[in-house]
Enzyme design. Structure first.
Site, PDB file in Angstrom:
ATOM      1  N   THR A 163     -24.612 -10.264  13.052  1.00 35.44           N
ATOM      2  CA  THR A 163     -25.584 -10.217  11.960  1.00 35.44           C
ATOM      3  C   THR A 163     -24.925  -9.726  10.673  1.00 35.44           C
ATOM      4  O   THR A 163     -24.185  -8.740  10.687  1.00 35.44           O
ATOM      5  CB  THR A 163     -26.748  -9.293  12.344  1.00 35.44           C
ATOM      6  OG1 THR A 163     -27.349  -9.812  13.524  1.00 35.44           O
ATOM      7  CG2 THR A 163     -27.786  -9.209  11.234  1.00 35.44           C
TER       8      THR A 163
ATOM      9  N   ASN B 148       0.825  -1.203   0.000  1.00 33.83           N
ATOM     10  CA  ASN B 148       0.000   0.000   0.000  1.00 33.83           C
ATOM     11  C   ASN B 148       0.862   1.257   0.000  1.00 33.83           C
ATOM     12  O   ASN B 148       0.403   2.332  -0.357  1.00 33.83           O
ATOM     13  CB  ASN B 148      -0.930   0.007   1.216  1.00 33.83           C
ATOM     14  CG  ASN B 148      -0.180  -0.140   2.519  1.00 33.83           C
ATOM     15  OD1 ASN B 148       0.568  -1.093   2.707  1.00 33.83           O
ATOM     16  ND2 ASN B 148      -0.344   0.812   3.414  1.00 33.83           N
TER      17      ASN B 148
ATOM     18  N   SER C 162     -10.738  -5.893   0.775  1.00 31.73           N
ATOM     19  CA  SER C 162     -11.497  -4.804   1.397  1.00 31.73           C
ATOM     20  C   SER C 162     -12.508  -4.255   0.398  1.00 31.73           C
ATOM     21  O   SER C 162     -12.262  -4.276  -0.818  1.00 31.73           O
ATOM     22  CB  SER C 162     -10.516  -3.698   1.802  1.00 31.73           C
ATOM     23  OG  SER C 162     -11.237  -2.527   2.139  1.00 31.73           O
ATOM     24  N   GLY C 163     -13.621  -3.744   0.898  1.00 31.46           N
ATOM     25  CA  GLY C 163     -14.653  -3.191   0.014  1.00 31.46           C
ATOM     26  C   GLY C 163     -14.351  -1.790  -0.477  1.00 31.46           C
ATOM     27  O   GLY C 163     -14.473  -1.483  -1.663  1.00 31.46           O
TER      28      GLY C 163
ATOM     29  N   CYS D 135      -3.054   5.305   6.940  1.00 28.33           N
ATOM     30  CA  CYS D 135      -3.145   4.594   8.207  1.00 28.33           C
ATOM     31  C   CYS D 135      -1.936   4.838   9.085  1.00 28.33           C
ATOM     32  O   CYS D 135      -1.946   4.536  10.264  1.00 28.33           O
ATOM     33  CB  CYS D 135      -3.281   3.095   7.984  1.00 28.33           C
ATOM     34  SG  CYS D 135      -4.824   2.671   7.192  1.00 28.33           S
TER      35      CYS D 135
END
Lengths: 372, 387
Positions: free
Chosen positions: A235, A147, A197-198, A316
Site C-alpha cells: 500500500t 556520501n 531518498s526523502g 551507515c
C-alpha cells in the site's frame, strides 16, 4: 546545537510534517480503493511523481517507483535488473553499503562482479572503468555524489564510455547525495535507473524512489497487490509521498543554494589548521577531513560535548571498523583513523560554519596536546 | 487433572539450618522471574510447582525457569488427586509412538498401599495394554514414564525432564561487584559468580570522549542480557577520562595499564563500601594479555585488600569462555567493535611483569586521592531492569 551531519539525515521540513499528518489522519484512504476519496489520492500521487520527475530533469511517464527507502530502491535497481543471462556487472568501490553489499551478495551467488577503483580525490578512476568495460558488461552502478567524501562522479562521461563499449548495459546511479543539491538532468546523464531518498532533503524517513527510464528492464523483488506498476507491491505510503513532494517544492534555487553552501564550506575550512587534510573537493555539501595523530571518533565526541554534531565517516558504516572508501582512495591508516565527515545543508549559516570550524580546530589542538 | 510444571532443586544445601532460607529465597526468585506471566508458584515437599499457566506461555515460562540458579531440572507433568482409579485411568489412555519404555514409580507418600516396585509392574501392564506395539526395556529406554506420588495427596505423571541452570539461589551468597568492560570475558565471570548465589552490582569505567556513548550502551545491553539470570542489576558507570589523561601525562607509558588497574581496584573498593558488596569479580584469565600475568595480578591485588577478588575464569581457555558467552547470549553484544577504556592510550610496549616498587614509584607522581574522589563524585547509577 549546531547540526553538521546533514548527509546522514535532515529534519523534516515543517510544512512537509503538516502535509504528512493531513494524509495520515484525514486523507488516510487506501489509494487502490474505488471510491472517490481514494481516486483523488491516486491523482495526487501522480502529481507528486510528476514533480519528482521534473526535479530530476525528465518528463513524467510512469517512470517513478516509490519505495520505503533509498536502500530498497537500490536493491530493486540491482536485483530487479539482474538476469541469468548477465555477463559482467560493474560497481564503483565508493558505493554506499546499500549498493556495495548488493554487489557482494551477487558475487556470493556466483555472478561476475567487478569493482571500479577510485582516484585519490574520491571519484571513480575512469581509465580503470574503460579497462573493465567490454561487450559482456550488462550493468554499471556508479553513485552521483559520494556520501563519505562528497566526490562527484562524471555520469555523462561514464555514459559515453558505456555507449562506446556496451551500449546495451543498464546504467544505475545512486543519486541520494546529489538529489536536491546538485543540478540533475537524467536524460543528459544517460542513466537508466536513479535512486533518491526523502530524509536527506528535509523529507520524511521511510520514503525513497527509483527513477526508471524503461520499466521493461525491471522485474519485481517484492510481490503482492501489484502497486507501482507491479514492480513494488505494498500500500502506498501516501503521507510520506506527499510530504516528500512538499519537501521537493521547497528545494528553492539549486544553483543559488549550491553557491551558498560552497561559501559556507570554504568559511569552515578557513578556520582549520594547515596540517588538516581535506580528502576531496567535490560537492560542497560533504566535507571529509583527516586529522593526523588522533582518533576521529574522539573528535566527534569532543565536538558533541560542545553541542556540534558531526560524523565519523558515514553513519551507515561507522559501526564497522576501517573505512573501505577512504582505503580505496589510497589514504593511509593514520589518515583513515583520524577521519571525520562534516556535512552542510542549505540552512547552515555562516556563523554556524565559522563557530563549528573554530571549535573543531580547538578540539583537535587540545587533543593533540593531551596525547603528546 | 491439570498440567503443571514440576521444578527440582539441588540437594547441596538441603542439610543444615539454612534450608528454610535457601528455599524461601529460591521461591521468591522463581516468583520474580515469572512475575510477567499469569500463573501460580507453590512449594510442595521437595519440589516447586508452577500451576494455572496459559498453555501458550509454556515455552516462555520454561525458558525463564531454566535460567534460575538453584533449580536443577524441570518437567511438565499431569497432576491428579492420588487414587489408583485416577492413575490407572490416565495411563490406560496413554498413547505413545515410542518402541520401548520403562515405568518408574516414586512413592513419597508412604500411606499409598502398594510399594513402588510392585505398582511399577502393575502400571507397566496398563500402558502395554494401551499400546500393543510397545515393549518394556529397563536400560536406555526410549521413553520413561514417571509416576510421582507425593505427600500432598497429589500424583504427578511425567515423561521428560529439562536441565536447568543449577548452582545456588541468587542472593544466598551475598552481593558482589563485577567489573564490566564490554568485552567477552567479564559478563561470563558475572554469570559464573551469580551461579554461585551472588547478587550482582556492575561497575563500568568509561572514557568519553575517547570512548563513545555506544560503548556504554553496549555495557548496559550486556547487563540487560545478564538480568535473565541475575535479575535487575545496578550498573555503576564511572568516568575514567581524567585518570587516564593524568597517567598518560605523568607516568611512564609502559605502566599505563598497571596503574590504571590499580586505580580501578581502589575505586571498586569504594563502590563495594557504598553498595554493600563483599567481593570484587573480574574476568581475568591467566596469561590472556599482558595485564593478566601472575606479576600483573599481584601488583593489581596490592591496590586494595579489604575485599577478596574473585576471578572465576582464571584457568579457562578463551574458547571455553566464548562458548559460555554464546550460551548465555552475551557474545553477540560483546564483539560489537566499540573501543573500551582499556584500549585508549594503549602503550606500544606495556610492562608484562611489573615490579610493585616501580609501579608505586610511578603512581606517586599522581594525586591519586584527588583523582579517585573526582571519579566517585561523578558516577552515574543505571538501574538495569530485566528484559
Amino acid at each position: 546545537m549546531i547540526y553538521l551531519d546533514n548527509a546522514s539525515t535532515t529534519p523534516l521540513y515543517e510544512k512537509a510534517g503538516e502535509v504528512y499528518v493531513k494524509y495520515a489522519c484525514c486523507d488516510f484512504f487506501n489509494p487502490s480503493a474505488i471510491y472517490g476519496k481514494s481516486s483523488k489520492l491516486h491523482m495526487e500521487i501522480e502529481n507528486a511523481k510528476s514533480n519528482l520527475a521534473k526535479s530530476l530533469g525528465v518528463g513524467y511517464s510512469d517512470n517513478i517507483i516509490y519505495t520505503a527507502s533509498a536502500t530498497e530502491a537500490n536493491n530493486l535497481a540491482i536485483f530487479g535488473s539482474y538476469r541469468k543471462s548477465f555477463g559482467k556487472m560493474l560497481f564503483s568501490m565508493g558505493e554506499h553499503p546499500s549498493v556495495y553489499n548488493c554487489a557482494l551478495e551477487l558475487q556470493k551467488r556466483g555472478v561476475c562482479v567487478e569493482f571500479i577503483n577510485l582516484q585519490p580525490n574520491g571519484e571513480i578512476d575512469y581509465f580503470d572503468l574503460e579497462q573493465k568495460l567490454d561487450k559482456t558488461v550488462a550493468f554499471i552502478s556508479v553513485m552521483m555524489v559520494s556520501n563519505e567524501t562528497g566526490a562527484v562522479n562524471d555520469l555523462k562521461r561514464i555514459y559515453e564510455l558505456k555507449q562506446k563499449y556496451c551500449p546495451n548495459a543498464i546504467f544505475h546511479s545512486d543519486g541520494v547525495q546529489g538529489f536536491g543539491k546538485l543540478k540533475i538532468n537524467l536524460d543528459y546523464f544517460g542513466v537508466d535507473l536513479f535512486t533518491i531518498s526523502g530524509h536527506k532533503v528535509f523529507g520524511p524517513k521511510g520514503i525513497g524512489a527509483l527513477y526508471v527510464r524503461n520499466k521493461n528492464i525491471l522485474t519485481p523483488t517484492i510481490f503482492g497487490g501489484g502497486q507501482e506498476y507491479n514492480l513494488r507491491s505494498g500500500t502506498e505510503n501516501v503521507g510520506a509521498i506527499m510530504a516528500l513532494n512538499q519537501a521537493i517544492l521547497n528545494f528553492g534555487n539549486i544553483k543559488q543554494n549550491y553557491e551558498k553552501v560552497q561559501c559556507i564550506s570554504n568559511l569552515f575550512k578557513k578556520q582549520l589548521d594547515k596540517t588538516i587534510k581535506v580528502n576531496s573537493n567535490g560537492s560542497p555539501y560533504v566535507l571529509s577531513l583527516s586529522f593526523m595523530g588522533v582518533n576521529g571518533e574522539t573528535l566527534v565526541h569532543m565536538m558533541e560535548s560542545k553541542e556540534v554534531l558531526i560524523s565519523r565517516g558515514s553513519a551507515c558504516s561507522s559501526k564497522k571498523s576501517g573505512n573501505r572508501i577512504l582505503e580505496a582512495m589510497g589514504l593511509c591508516h593514520e589518515e583513515i583513523l583520524g577521519s571525520i565527515r562534516v556535512s552542510f545543508s542549505k540552512n547552515t549559516t555562516e556563523e554556524e560554519a565559522i563557530y563549528a570550524g573554530k571549535i573543531l580546530n580547538d578540539c583537535y589542538l587540545e587533543l593533540k596536546e593531551k596525547l603528546r | 487433572m491439570k498440567k503443571v510444571i514440576l521444578l527440582r532443586f539441588g540437594e547441596l544445601y538441603l542439610k543444615g539450618k539454612n534450608k528454610g532460607y535457601f528455599e524461601r529465597t529460591l521461591l521468591r526468585n522463581i516468583e520474580n522471574s515469572l512475575s510477567t506471566f499469569e500463573c501460580k508458584v507453590v512449594k510442595i515437599s521437595g519440589r516447586y510447582l508452577v500451576t494455572d499457566y496459559d498453555e501458550m506461555d509454556f515455552n516462555a515460562i520454561v525458558s525463564r525457569l531454566t535460567k534460575i540458579f538453584g533449580l536443577t531440572s524441570l518437567s511438565e507433568a499431569v497432576e491428579m488427586e492420588t487414587s489408583r482409579e485416577n492413575i490407572e485411568g490416565f495411563l490406560s489412555n496413554y498413547k505413545t509412538t515410542a518402541k520401548n519404555f520403562r515405568m518408574t514409580v516414586n512413592r513419597a507418600d508412604k500411606t499409598f498401599p502398594i510399594n513402588s516396585t510392585e505398582y511399577g509392574k502393575m502400571l507397566g501392564g496398563v500402558v502395554l495394554r494401551a499400546n500393543n506395539h510397545l515393549k518394556v526395556q529397563l536400560k536406555n529406554a526410549e521413553l520413561e514414564i514417571v509416576v510421582d506420588i507425593r505427600e500432598n495427596g497429589k500424583t504427578y505423571i511425567l515423561t521428560d525432564s529439562i536441565k536447568c541452570a543449577g548452582g545456588m539461589p541468587l542472593g544466598t551468597s551475598g552481593r558482589g561487584l563485577v567489573l564490566l568492560s564490554g568485552g567477552i570475558d567479564s559478563p561470563v565471570a558475572a554469570y559464573a559468580m551469580a551461579k554461585r548465589g551472588l547478587e550482582l552490582v556492575g561497575l563500568h569505567f568509561h572514557s568519553f570522549p575517547y570512548t563513545s556513548i555506544q560503548a556504554k550502551e553496549k555495557v548496559i545491553k550486556l547487563a540487560s542480557t545478564l538480568t535473565d539470570y541475575t535479575g535487575p542489576i545496578k550498573l555503576i558507570c564511572c568516568p575514567f577520562t581524567q585518570v587516564q589523561e593524568e597517567i598518560h601525562k605523568k607516568c611512564a607509558p609502559e605502566f599505563m595499564i598497571t596503574i590504571m588497574r590499580r586505580i580501578m581496584m581502589r575505586i571498586a573498593k569504594i563502590i563495594c563500601d557504598k553498595f554493600e558488596a563483599k567481593a570484587i569479580i573480574t574476568g581475568e584469565s591467566l596469561a590472556q594479555v599482558a595485564s593478566q600475568t601472575i606479576e600483573s595480578i599481584n601488583v593489581t591485588n596490592d591496590a586494595q585488600s579489604t575485599y577478596p577478588v574473585f576471578r572465576p575464569l582464571i584457568g579457562m581457555d578463551k574458547s571455553d569462555i566464548i562458548e559460555i558467552s554464546q550460551k548465555i547470549g552475551t557474545f553477540e553484544t560483546s564483539v560489537l567493535p566499540y573501543e573500551d577504556c582499556c584500549t585508549v592510550f594503549l602503550p606500544k610496549n606495556p610492562v608484562i611483569k611489573p615490579n610493585l616498587q616501580k609501579a608505586k614509584r610511578e603512581e606517586s607522581k599522581l594525586d591519586i586521592d584527588e583523582l579517585i574522589n573526582h571519579a566517585i563524585e561523578n558516577i552515574e547509577i543505571i538501574e538495569v531492569k530485566g528484559r
